[in-house]
Design a protein around this motif. Structure first.
Motif, PDB file in Angstrom:
ATOM      1  N   UNK A  94       0.802  -1.228   0.000  1.00 33.92           N
ATOM      2  CA  UNK A  94       0.000   0.000   0.000  1.00 33.92           C
ATOM      3  C   UNK A  94       0.835   1.279   0.000  1.00 33.92           C
ATOM      4  N   UNK A  95       2.045   1.229   0.523  1.00 34.43           N
ATOM      5  CA  UNK A  95       2.907   2.413   0.570  1.00 34.43           C
ATOM      6  C   UNK A  95       4.016   2.385  -0.477  1.00 34.43           C
ATOM      7  N   UNK A  96       4.010   1.359  -1.323  1.00 35.64           N
ATOM      8  CA  UNK A  96       5.065   1.227  -2.314  1.00 35.64           C
ATOM      9  C   UNK A  96       4.573   1.469  -3.725  1.00 35.64           C
ATOM     10  N   UNK A  97       5.476   1.342  -4.686  1.00 33.60           N
ATOM     11  CA  UNK A  97       5.094   1.541  -6.084  1.00 33.60           C
ATOM     12  C   UNK A  97       4.277   0.362  -6.615  1.00 33.60           C
ATOM     13  N   UNK A  98       3.633   0.594  -7.732  1.00 28.48           N
ATOM     14  CA  UNK A  98       2.947  -0.451  -8.488  1.00 28.48           C
ATOM     15  C   UNK A  98       3.814  -0.725  -9.706  1.00 28.48           C
ATOM     16  N   UNK A  99       4.084  -1.998  -9.951  1.00 30.58           N
ATOM     17  CA  UNK A  99       4.916  -2.381 -11.096  1.00 30.58           C
ATOM     18  C   UNK A  99       4.100  -3.236 -12.053  1.00 30.58           C
ATOM     19  N   UNK A 100       4.040  -2.780 -13.311  1.00 29.84           N
ATOM     20  CA  UNK A 100       3.294  -3.470 -14.356  1.00 29.84           C
ATOM     21  C   UNK A 100       4.257  -4.013 -15.405  1.00 29.84           C
ATOM     22  N   UNK A 101       4.031  -5.241 -15.846  1.00 32.86           N
ATOM     23  CA  UNK A 101       4.775  -5.806 -16.964  1.00 32.86           C
ATOM     24  C   UNK A 101       3.891  -5.760 -18.199  1.00 32.86           C
ATOM     25  N   UNK A 102       4.459  -5.273 -19.302  1.00 30.78           N
ATOM     26  CA  UNK A 102       3.705  -5.169 -20.542  1.00 30.78           C
ATOM     27  C   UNK A 102       4.658  -5.383 -21.715  1.00 30.78           C
ATOM     28  N   UNK A 117       8.796  -9.100 -29.943  1.00 26.97           N
ATOM     29  CA  UNK A 117       8.108  -8.621 -28.755  1.00 26.97           C
ATOM     30  C   UNK A 117       9.091  -8.653 -27.595  1.00 26.97           C
ATOM     31  N   UNK A 118       9.111  -7.571 -26.850  1.00 27.50           N
ATOM     32  CA  UNK A 118       9.967  -7.444 -25.683  1.00 27.50           C
ATOM     33  C   UNK A 118       9.092  -7.021 -24.506  1.00 27.50           C
ATOM     34  N   UNK A 119       9.616  -7.137 -23.310  1.00 27.76           N
ATOM     35  CA  UNK A 119       8.874  -6.780 -22.104  1.00 27.76           C
ATOM     36  C   UNK A 119       9.412  -5.489 -21.514  1.00 27.76           C
ATOM     37  N   UNK A 120       8.529  -4.759 -20.872  1.00 26.97           N
ATOM     38  CA  UNK A 120       8.904  -3.541 -20.155  1.00 26.97           C
ATOM     39  C   UNK A 120       8.232  -3.543 -18.794  1.00 26.97           C
ATOM     40  N   UNK A 121       8.891  -2.907 -17.837  1.00 28.45           N
ATOM     41  CA  UNK A 121       8.347  -2.721 -16.498  1.00 28.45           C
ATOM     42  C   UNK A 121       7.992  -1.239 -16.353  1.00 28.45           C
ATOM     43  N   UNK A 122       6.728  -0.990 -16.053  1.00 34.90           N
ATOM     44  CA  UNK A 122       6.247   0.370 -15.796  1.00 34.90           C
ATOM     45  C   UNK A 122       6.082   0.487 -14.292  1.00 34.90           C
ATOM     46  N   UNK A 123       6.770   1.452 -13.704  1.00 30.07           N
ATOM     47  CA  UNK A 123       6.680   1.645 -12.259  1.00 30.07           C
ATOM     48  C   UNK A 123       5.943   2.942 -11.969  1.00 30.07           C
ATOM     49  N   UNK A 124       4.906   2.821 -11.138  1.00 34.31           N
ATOM     50  CA  UNK A 124       4.063   3.962 -10.771  1.00 34.31           C
ATOM     51  C   UNK A 124       4.181   4.171  -9.257  1.00 34.31           C
ATOM     52  N   UNK A 125       4.539   5.382  -8.867  1.00 35.62           N
ATOM     53  CA  UNK A 125       4.667   5.715  -7.440  1.00 35.62           C
ATOM     54  C   UNK A 125       4.003   7.065  -7.206  1.00 35.62           C
ATOM     55  N   UNK A 126       3.290   7.176  -6.104  1.00 36.51           N
ATOM     56  CA  UNK A 126       2.587   8.423  -5.784  1.00 36.51           C
ATOM     57  C   UNK A 126       1.717   8.874  -6.959  1.00 36.51           C
ATOM     58  N   UNK A 127       1.070   7.882  -7.602  1.00 28.69           N
ATOM     59  CA  UNK A 127       0.150   8.070  -8.723  1.00 28.69           C
ATOM     60  C   UNK A 127       0.823   8.534 -10.010  1.00 28.69           C
ATOM     61  N   UNK A 128       2.152   8.644 -10.035  1.00 27.90           N
ATOM     62  CA  UNK A 128       2.861   9.108 -11.232  1.00 27.90           C
ATOM     63  C   UNK A 128       3.749   7.995 -11.788  1.00 27.90           C
ATOM     64  N   UNK A 143       7.131  -7.895 -10.032  1.00 26.80           N
ATOM     65  CA  UNK A 143       5.984  -7.152 -10.564  1.00 26.80           C
ATOM     66  C   UNK A 143       4.745  -7.369  -9.702  1.00 26.80           C
ATOM     67  N   UNK A 144       3.822  -6.444  -9.832  1.00 25.35           N
ATOM     68  CA  UNK A 144       2.523  -6.577  -9.175  1.00 25.35           C
ATOM     69  C   UNK A 144       1.457  -7.060 -10.145  1.00 25.35           C
ATOM     70  N   UNK A 145       1.599  -6.665 -11.423  1.00 31.48           N
ATOM     71  CA  UNK A 145       0.624  -7.024 -12.439  1.00 31.48           C
ATOM     72  C   UNK A 145       1.346  -7.285 -13.754  1.00 31.48           C
ATOM     73  N   UNK A 146       0.722  -8.100 -14.613  1.00 31.20           N
ATOM     74  CA  UNK A 146       1.253  -8.391 -15.932  1.00 31.20           C
ATOM     75  C   UNK A 146       0.103  -8.323 -16.924  1.00 31.20           C
ATOM     76  N   UNK A 147       0.387  -7.873 -18.110  1.00 35.13           N
ATOM     77  CA  UNK A 147      -0.628  -7.850 -19.164  1.00 35.13           C
ATOM     78  C   UNK A 147      -1.195  -9.258 -19.311  1.00 35.13           C
TER      79      UNK A 147
END
Length: 149
Positions: free
Chosen positions: A66-74, A84-95, A112-116
């Motif tokens: 809850x206090x950390x970033x969200x990490x998405x794999x896409x 096709x390659x993978x990327x990690x999108x990191x979102x912290x403090x809504x940005x 990661x927290x989520x993956x496509x």
């Protein structure tokens, strides 16, 4: 409608730097309007709930802190080697804090927290061809069959 994450990414396959790599995403749901979402983009808080992310096409990997970033794999496409390659999108403090090209292995998956979900399903199906995995979900197949990092 969809938006695109946009970043400068180095292809792990051929080492080419793609200045404006695009990753299609439905993360903003009905608010999507073909916007380019780069580092610094700020999301509405409701876009980042687990329910919203699942509804936007992301499968849970590990619950976010809850206090950390969200990490998405896409997935993104390298225009040079046409892979096709993978990327990690990191979102912290809504940005969006970062968008980085990654090699998808077990270590990366577990960070990661989520993956496509559609891309995870496609990869799991390809890995399933390596041998029988009875009753395993896509996430279980990835956890079992991805190489260790």
């Amino acid at each position: 409608m969809f938006d695109v994450f946009v970043a400068r990414l180095r292809c792990p396959g051929c080492d080419t730097v793609v200045a404006d790599a695009e990753i299609q995403t439905h993360i903003r749901g009905s608010s999507a309007d073909s916007s380019s979402l780069g580092v610094g983009f700020e999301f509405h808080p409701l876009d980042l709930t687990t329910e919203s992310l699942v509804d936007s096409g992301y499968a849970p990997v590990n619950p976010p802190d809850p206090n950390g970033p969200i990490r998405l794999l896409d997935v993104w496409i390298c225009w040079q080697c046409k892979t096709e390659q993978w990327a990690m999108v990191e979102i912290a403090d809504r940005k969006i804090r970062s968008i980085e090209a990654v090699r998808l292995d077990r270590t990366t998956l577990e960070s990661a927290n989520f993956i496509s979900d559609s891309d995870a399903d496609l990869l799991a199906e390809a890995l399933r061809r390596q041998g029988p995995v009875l009753g395993a979900s896509s996430m279980e197949i990835l956890r079992q069959r991805l190489p260790t990092g």
